[in-house]
Write a protein that holds these residues in place. Structure first.
Motif, short mmCIF file in Angstrom:
data_model
loop_
_atom_site.label_atom_id
_atom_site.label_comp_id
_atom_site.label_asym_id
_atom_site.label_seq_id
_atom_site.Cartn_x
_atom_site.Cartn_y
_atom_site.Cartn_z
N PHE A 25 34.85 25.14 21.90
CA PHE A 25 34.95 26.59 21.80
C PHE A 25 33.71 27.27 22.38
O PHE A 25 33.81 28.25 23.13
N MET A 26 32.51 26.75 22.04
CA MET A 26 31.28 27.32 22.56
C MET A 26 31.17 27.15 24.07
O MET A 26 30.69 28.03 24.78
N ALA A 27 31.64 26.00 24.56
CA ALA A 27 31.61 25.77 26.00
C ALA A 27 32.51 26.76 26.73
O ALA A 27 32.15 27.30 27.79
N ALA A 28 33.69 27.03 26.15
CA ALA A 28 34.59 28.01 26.78
C ALA A 28 34.05 29.42 26.65
O ALA A 28 34.14 30.22 27.59
N LEU A 29 33.45 29.72 25.49
CA LEU A 29 32.95 31.08 25.24
C LEU A 29 31.76 31.41 26.11
O LEU A 29 31.64 32.54 26.61
N LEU A 30 30.86 30.45 26.31
CA LEU A 30 29.65 30.69 27.08
C LEU A 30 29.75 30.16 28.51
O LEU A 30 29.15 30.75 29.43
N GLY A 31 30.45 29.07 28.70
CA GLY A 31 30.48 28.46 30.02
C GLY A 31 31.26 29.27 31.04
O GLY A 31 30.79 29.47 32.18
N PHE A 32 32.44 29.78 30.67
CA PHE A 32 33.25 30.53 31.62
C PHE A 32 32.54 31.80 32.11
O PHE A 32 32.47 32.03 33.33
N PRO A 33 32.00 32.66 31.22
CA PRO A 33 31.26 33.83 31.72
C PRO A 33 30.06 33.45 32.58
O PRO A 33 29.74 34.15 33.55
N THR A 34 29.38 32.36 32.23
CA THR A 34 28.23 31.93 33.03
C THR A 34 28.64 31.55 34.44
O THR A 34 28.01 31.95 35.42
N LEU A 35 29.73 30.79 34.56
CA LEU A 35 30.21 30.40 35.89
C LEU A 35 30.67 31.60 36.70
O LEU A 35 30.41 31.70 37.91
N ILE A 36 31.35 32.53 36.04
CA ILE A 36 31.82 33.74 36.73
C ILE A 36 30.63 34.56 37.23
O ILE A 36 30.61 35.06 38.37
N ASN A 37 29.61 34.70 36.38
CA ASN A 37 28.43 35.46 36.79
C ASN A 37 27.69 34.79 37.94
O ASN A 37 27.16 35.47 38.83
N LEU A 38 27.62 33.47 37.90
CA LEU A 38 26.98 32.76 39.01
C LEU A 38 27.73 33.00 40.32
O LEU A 38 27.12 33.23 41.38
N TRP A 39 29.06 32.97 40.26
CA TRP A 39 29.84 33.24 41.47
C TRP A 39 29.64 34.68 41.95
O TRP A 39 29.47 34.93 43.14
N TYR A 40 29.65 35.62 41.00
CA TYR A 40 29.46 37.03 41.36
C TYR A 40 28.10 37.25 42.02
O TYR A 40 27.97 38.09 42.92
N SER A 41 27.07 36.52 41.55
CA SER A 41 25.73 36.73 42.12
C SER A 41 25.63 36.21 43.55
O SER A 41 24.70 36.58 44.28
N PHE A 42 26.59 35.35 43.97
CA PHE A 42 26.59 34.81 45.34
C PHE A 42 27.72 35.38 46.19
O PHE A 42 28.04 34.84 47.23
N SER A 43 28.33 36.47 45.73
CA SER A 43 29.47 37.03 46.46
C SER A 43 29.34 38.54 46.57
O SER A 43 28.51 39.17 45.90
N ASP A 44 30.17 39.13 47.41
CA ASP A 44 30.18 40.59 47.60
C ASP A 44 31.29 41.22 46.76
O ASP A 44 32.08 42.05 47.24
N VAL A 45 31.35 40.85 45.50
CA VAL A 45 32.39 41.31 44.59
C VAL A 45 32.27 42.82 44.37
O VAL A 45 31.17 43.39 44.43
N SER A 46 33.40 43.46 44.11
CA SER A 46 33.42 44.89 43.82
C SER A 46 34.55 45.16 42.84
O SER A 46 35.34 44.27 42.50
N PHE A 47 34.67 46.43 42.40
CA PHE A 47 35.75 46.77 41.48
C PHE A 47 37.11 46.71 42.18
O PHE A 47 38.14 46.55 41.53
N GLN A 48 37.11 46.87 43.50
CA GLN A 48 38.36 46.76 44.25
C GLN A 48 38.72 45.31 44.56
O GLN A 48 39.89 44.97 44.71
N ASN A 49 37.72 44.45 44.62
CA ASN A 49 37.95 43.03 44.95
C ASN A 49 37.12 42.19 43.98
O ASN A 49 35.94 41.93 44.22
N LEU A 50 37.73 41.78 42.87
CA LEU A 50 37.01 41.05 41.83
C LEU A 50 36.81 39.58 42.17
O LEU A 50 36.17 38.85 41.41
#
Length: 291
Positions: A25-50
């Motif tokens: 549960f902790m891995a899912a709760l903390l791991g998924f947002p961490t991976l998403i944030n890491l991807w966002y920090s290396f991408s040109d994400v926007s509100f139109q293109n998540l």
């Protein structure tokens, strides 16, 4: 001996079975947002293109080359250090002064805790109303006495937000240090008094060294809390005038929700996380060496 070993092995096996769901549960709760944030920090994400597309270190380069980020970081560091020192020093003085009174009347401690019961955002709204240059009662009364002061102007805004932070969170430092002071045995104070250590000498040479662990904890907690300040400053000033009171939290908020540069905002957050981890690791290493 074998029965004891077998029982211990069964207990460990049962513990593993019970801990596995919690760890997942902790891995899912903390791991998924961490991976998403890491991807966002290396991408040109926007509100139109998540989803965004990979841009490498461009977001980190943009974040580190932006002078506004360094200005916000410098403000947060200066604000956190100043507020922490004032709060802990004031709380320490109040503990030594009020401790005899609070021993006899412990219910008064609840009254002293009232400021930190108020939400920081609500505190910002309250001070924005009473310190307003045109309609606030305090500036009006001061002007009637011949002292015209604009508490929210460029010349006084920094002092104002520091004062608000100190007034609200000094009770927190006071409560922790008061608890540490009350854990010191009365027999130790009597022995110090018999040896001639009374008043300031007793407080400085006997009581204060015993309170150092609590003092370090309070310094650390208050520094972190003051460094990430957002609520009352944003409500009171919005980060202005200009960028004068823009903390690093407000800066990230503006990047994300105002300028819509999501990748750069997440990159700044990742950099702050790495700096925090480095600070904690250094502090732990220092504690281990001293012990």
């Amino acid at each position: 001996m074998s029965d004891a070993t077998s029982f211990e092995q069964q207990q460990r096996a049962s513990a593993r079975v019970l801990l596995v769901p919690l760890c997942l549960f902790m891995a899912a709760l903390l791991g998924f947002p961490t991976l998403i944030n890491l991807w966002y920090s290396f991408s040109d994400v926007s509100f139109q293109n998540l989803v965004g597309s990979f841009v490498g270190l461009d977001n980190y380069v943009a974040a580190l080359s932006n002078p506004k980020m360094w200005q916000a970081l410098g403000f947060s560091l200066k604000f956190a250090v100043l507020c922490t020192v004032i709060e802990v020093a004031a709380a320490l003085v109040l503990v030594f002064i009020l401790h005899p009174l609070l021993v006899k009347r412990p219910w008064m401690t609840a009254i002293l805790m009232l400021p930190m019961m108020v939400s920081p955002a609500l505190m910002g709204v309250m001070y924005r109303l009473i310190l307003n240059e045109f309609t606030g009662p305090i500036p009006v009364y001061l002007e009637m006495m011949g002292y015209g002061v604009n508490f929210l102007g460029r010349g006084n805004i920094y002092k104002t937000i520091v004062a608000i932070e100190v007034l609200q969170w000094t009770p927190f430092a006071f409560l922790i240090l008061l608890t540490a002071r009350q854990t010191i045995s009365y027999e130790l104070e009597e022995a110090a008094a018999v040896d001639g250590a009374t008043g300031f000498r007793s407080s400085f040479h006997i009581l204060l060294p015993l309170m150092i662990p609590a003092l370090v904890i309070v310094l650390f907690v208050r520094f972190i809390d003051s460094f990430r300040v957002f609520d009352h400053i944003y409500v009171l000033t919005g980060g202005g005038p200009g960028n004068l009171t823009t903390s690093i939290s407000i800066y990230i908020y503006k990047l994300f929700f105002v300028q819509h540069t999501l990748g750069e905002a997440v990159a700044v957050s990742i950099l702050l996380l790495l700096m925090s981890l480095a600070l904690i690791a250094s502090a732990m290493r220092l504690v281990v060496r001293r012990s």
